[in-house]
Design an enzyme around this catalytic site. Structure first.
Site, PDB file in Angstrom:
ATOM      1  N   LEU A 224       0.869  -1.171   0.000  1.00  0.00           N
ATOM      2  CA  LEU A 224       0.000   0.000   0.000  1.00  0.00           C
ATOM      3  C   LEU A 224       0.909   1.224   0.000  1.00  0.00           C
ATOM      4  CD1 LEU A 224      -2.870  -0.778   2.560  1.00  0.00           C
ATOM      5  CD2 LEU A 224      -3.072  -0.556   0.081  1.00  0.00           C
ATOM      6  N   ASP A 225       0.535   2.237  -0.774  1.00  0.00           N
ATOM      7  CA  ASP A 225       1.319   3.467  -0.789  1.00  0.00           C
ATOM      8  C   ASP A 225       1.474   4.003   0.630  1.00  0.00           C
ATOM      9  OD1 ASP A 225       1.328   3.266  -3.531  1.00  0.00           O
ATOM     10  OD2 ASP A 225      -0.407   4.576  -3.771  1.00  0.00           O
ATOM     11  N   THR A 226       2.539   4.734   0.858  1.00  0.00           N
ATOM     12  CA  THR A 226       2.775   5.326   2.176  1.00  0.00           C
ATOM     13  C   THR A 226       1.590   6.179   2.609  1.00  0.00           C
ATOM     14  OG1 THR A 226       5.141   5.376   1.689  1.00  0.00           O
ATOM     15  CG2 THR A 226       4.381   6.724   3.524  1.00  0.00           C
TER      16      THR A 226
END
Length: 340
Positions: free
Chosen positions: A147-149
């Site tokens: 998951l993106d930051t």
């Protein structure tokens, strides 16, 4: 009272005096010794009902009922015989069509990843990473995909490398559902455009499902739910930016059959046996399509969804998949973090 070693039939010594007892008078004329049930035969096989109970499906008696009623299959064949033995290493065992993970050393967790945490177990740049949530679990865990930051929500952690590969690989077409807060007022035409497909720099992409959430459309922002099975980097953000509605906040609510539910931000919990089975079944169901993931992806909402119930409650496969929200079936401890 000490039983005499010379006569096992009925001679006892009490305070130095020998007493003869005719055990036949009590209906017992020979030693009654219950043989200890071996966990495995020499060839590694184990009783089916014991294997099911050990896997956390239900109690031994309930598992026997599942077998007798024809709800258990072994390698695709209905198995009604109690006491039949299986090889947990190689045999495919299912209850109501749902795969049973017989290897209890394999562990699966869901984490509600907070924003600002990098999806890696060891970030070289010293940013907050997933070790914060996995350090207190004895087994070495890996994250399934990323998951993106700046994206929060459901992330799977496991020590099952094979399943992690299947779940992350786009050819298996496992669906993910996101809720995005985007800029501007999203119209029905925009939703249709997402479903029809948009052209991105790395090729066309379309949502499997998309909808505007009730009350989620305003002049400044809108709430959109979008489901797709692509594993491309930042795909949801790029799709919504392409249709003119950049993402402000993004949360993943569902991964295959698993739902985030009421899991708090930063909290980690172990899957129940039903959830494990649903996850294993989802990979097989969704990987049986045309190779693009589309065939199986269409099944996810019907076959993979976790519902209420448990094995033996008469609700069939959906009941088996419904052993959700119980977590930690083997009494193992995971880490729970407060909201962040």
């Amino acid at each position: 009272m000490n039983r005499s070693e010379e006569n096992l039939g009925g001679s006892y010594s009490v305070d130095g005096e020998n007493i003869e007892i005719d055990l036949a008078e009590f209906g017992w004329d020979r030693p009654q010794t219950a043989p200890a049930e071996a966990a495995h035969d020499d060839d590694g096989r184990i009783r089916l009902q014991k294997a099911l109970a050990h896997a956390g499906v239900a109690s031994r008696r309930a598992c026997e009922s599942l077998i007798s009623s024809g709800r258990v299959t072994v390698n695709g064949e209905i198995q009604r015989e109690l006491g039949s033995r299986i090889d947990p290493e190689t045999d495919d065992v299912r209850v109501d069509g749902v795969v049973v993970q017989l290897d209890v050393s394999k562990r699966y967790f869901v984490l509600n990843k907070p924003r600002g945490v990098v999806s890696t177990m060891n970030d070289e740049n010293g940013r907050p990473d997933l070790r914060e949530f996995a350090d207190e679990v004895e087994d070495r865990l890996y994250n399934v995909g990323r998951l993106d930051t700046d994206t929060s929500g459901l992330l799977i952690l496991t020590n099952d490398g094979e399943l992690a590969h299947r779940l992350a690989h786009p050819s298996f077409g496992v669906q993910k559902t996101y809720i995005a807060k985007v800029r501007g007022r999203v119209t029905a035409a925009v939703i249709q455009q997402l479903k029809d497909g948009v052209e991105l720099a790395d090729g066309p992409i379309h949502a499997d499902r998309a909808k505007l959430l009730p009350g989620g459309s305003g002049d400044a922002h809108s709430l959109v739910e979008i489901t797709l099975h692509s594993g491309r980097n930042r795909i949801v953000r790029r799709m919504l930016a392409e249709v003119g509605h950049p993402v402000v906040e993004l949360v993943r609510r569902q991964f295959g059959p698993l739902h985030l539910g009421t899991l708090r931000v930063g909290e980690l919990r172990e899957l129940s046996s039903g959830e494990r089975g649903a996850l294993l079944s989802a990979v097989e169901d969704e990987g049986s399509g045309d190779g693009s993931g589309s065939g199986g992806a269409q099944q996810a909402g019907r076959r993979g969804e976790i519902t209420a119930g448990r094995p033996g409650d008469g609700k069939g496969a959906r009941g088996m998949r419904g052993m959700a929200a119980r977590g930690n079936p083997h009494g193992r401890g995971g880490r729970k973090q407060g909201g962040r």
